[in-house]
Motif scaffolding. Structure first.
Motif, PDB file in Angstrom:
ATOM      1  N   VAL A 132       0.956  17.366   3.201  1.00  0.00           N
ATOM      2  CA  VAL A 132       0.016  16.765   2.241  1.00  0.00           C
ATOM      3  C   VAL A 132       0.025  15.241   2.416  1.00  0.00           C
ATOM      4  O   VAL A 132      -1.030  14.592   2.430  1.00  0.00           O
ATOM      5  N   THR A 133       1.213  14.691   2.591  1.00  0.00           N
ATOM      6  CA  THR A 133       1.309  13.241   2.841  1.00  0.00           C
ATOM      7  C   THR A 133       0.564  12.899   4.135  1.00  0.00           C
ATOM      8  O   THR A 133      -0.198  11.925   4.176  1.00  0.00           O
ATOM      9  N   LEU A 183      -6.397   6.859   6.336  1.00  0.00           N
ATOM     10  CA  LEU A 183      -6.087   5.444   6.108  1.00  0.00           C
ATOM     11  C   LEU A 183      -5.782   4.708   7.414  1.00  0.00           C
ATOM     12  O   LEU A 183      -5.491   3.515   7.412  1.00  0.00           O
ATOM     13  N   ASP A 194       5.042  13.705  -1.036  1.00  0.00           N
ATOM     14  CA  ASP A 194       4.310  14.875  -1.564  1.00  0.00           C
ATOM     15  C   ASP A 194       5.240  15.923  -2.195  1.00  0.00           C
ATOM     16  O   ASP A 194       4.825  17.036  -2.479  1.00  0.00           O
ATOM     17  N   GLN A 248       0.829  -1.207   0.000  1.00  0.00           N
ATOM     18  CA  GLN A 248       0.000   0.000   0.000  1.00  0.00           C
ATOM     19  C   GLN A 248       0.866   1.260   0.000  1.00  0.00           C
ATOM     20  O   GLN A 248       0.565   2.237  -0.691  1.00  0.00           O
ATOM     21  N   LEU A 277       1.023   4.057  -2.959  1.00  0.00           N
ATOM     22  CA  LEU A 277       0.773   5.470  -2.662  1.00  0.00           C
ATOM     23  C   LEU A 277       1.954   6.325  -3.148  1.00  0.00           C
ATOM     24  O   LEU A 277       1.768   7.364  -3.780  1.00  0.00           O
ATOM     25  N   GLN A 300       1.922   6.605  -6.871  1.00  0.00           N
ATOM     26  CA  GLN A 300       0.801   7.448  -7.337  1.00  0.00           C
ATOM     27  C   GLN A 300       1.136   8.922  -7.164  1.00  0.00           C
ATOM     28  O   GLN A 300       0.809   9.758  -7.992  1.00  0.00           O
ATOM     29  N   MET A 301       1.761   9.230  -6.048  1.00  0.00           N
ATOM     30  CA  MET A 301       2.009  10.635  -5.709  1.00  0.00           C
ATOM     31  C   MET A 301       3.231  11.205  -6.414  1.00  0.00           C
ATOM     32  O   MET A 301       3.305  12.407  -6.633  1.00  0.00           O
ATOM     33  N   GLU A 303      -1.927  14.388   5.493  1.00  0.00           N
ATOM     34  CA  GLU A 303      -3.375  14.454   5.264  1.00  0.00           C
ATOM     35  C   GLU A 303      -3.878  13.205   4.542  1.00  0.00           C
ATOM     36  O   GLU A 303      -4.978  12.737   4.785  1.00  0.00           O
ATOM     37  N   LYS A 304      -3.071  12.684   3.626  1.00  0.00           N
ATOM     38  CA  LYS A 304      -3.474  11.478   2.889  1.00  0.00           C
ATOM     39  C   LYS A 304      -3.434  10.241   3.784  1.00  0.00           C
ATOM     40  O   LYS A 304      -4.213   9.310   3.614  1.00  0.00           O
ATOM     41  N   LEU A 305      -2.507  10.238   4.731  1.00  0.00           N
ATOM     42  CA  LEU A 305      -2.324   9.041   5.560  1.00  0.00           C
ATOM     43  C   LEU A 305      -3.345   8.943   6.690  1.00  0.00           C
ATOM     44  O   LEU A 305      -3.750   7.852   7.066  1.00  0.00           O
ATOM     45  N   LYS A 306      -3.758  10.100   7.214  1.00  0.00           N
ATOM     46  CA  LYS A 306      -4.668  10.086   8.374  1.00  0.00           C
ATOM     47  C   LYS A 306      -5.919   9.249   8.149  1.00  0.00           C
ATOM     48  O   LYS A 306      -6.209   8.356   8.949  1.00  0.00           O
TER      49      LYS A 306
END
Ligand SMILES: [Fe+2]
Length: 194
Positions: free
Chosen positions: A78-79, A86, A64, A5, A9, A12-13, A81-84
């Motif tokens: 930014v990273t 999840l 990010d 995962q 991620l 993708q980023m 925010e994306k991880l929280k």
């Protein structure tokens, strides 16, 4: 979060293959440092030395980077925010933030100090490999990396003070730290294309 995962991620980023490889390099170094430090700190709990966590922090620390290009002050946020959403552990999120001086001043545990120092050293090792005739990690030695370390103008972007957090914060002599990181990167040389 599984390794797969985290890898998905990151890819993708980040579009840049070099930045993806940088993530893999720091992931490998973090795994090696976790093993090494765990043996030296038997007084600490297993929770401190969750190798998967250390590796994920390494892999995602710069995820990010491209997304915040215009606003570097937001690097790592930014990273985060994306991880929280999840459900990723707070330790991972704080570890990622800790590698960036602008976000967090000071490191709170060995994992945070490790990513802080490994980040810059991986850049120096990559640069040292790329100036070799064969551009390979295999023939690169600890001594030649240390020589490059002392040449201030070589890979000047690799912050020497930050690398020296290995001595100040991890209590690992620079020579040994270079040896651990070089071996870890040599172990994934194919993925790194070096
Ligand atoms: Fe980095």
């Amino acid at each position: 979060m599984t390794r797969e995962q985290a890898f998905n991620l990151m890819t993708q980023m980040l579009q840049s293959k070099n930045l993806q490889k940088h993530g893999l390099a720091v992931e490998a170094i973090m795994g090696a440092l976790c093993k090494y430090l765990k043996q030296r700190h038997t007084e600490q709990t297993d929770e401190e030395f969750n190798e998967e966590e250390w590796a994920i922090v390494g892999m995602l620390h710069d995820a990010d980077y491209e997304l915040v290009e215009k606003d570097p002050k937001r690097h790592t946020l930014v990273t985060a925010e994306k991880l929280k959403p999840l459900g990723v552990s707070e330790r991972i999120i704080e570890g990622i933030k800790a590698h960036h001086d602008g976000i967090k001043s000071g490191r709170e545990n060995l994992m945070e100090s490790s990513v802080y120092a490994a980040d810059e050293l991986s850049g120096l090792i990559t640069a040292a490999a790329l100036v070799r005739p064969d551009k390979k990690l295999a023939s690169l030695t600890e001594e030649s990396v240390l020589k490059r370390f002392k040449e201030k103008s070589f890979a000047a972007g690799a912050n020497r003070e930050q690398i020296l957090a290995c001595e100040k914060e991890l209590n690992i002599p620079l020579e040994e730290f270079v040896g651990i990181a070089l071996k870890a990167m040599q172990g994934i040389s194919e993925e790194l294309g070096l």
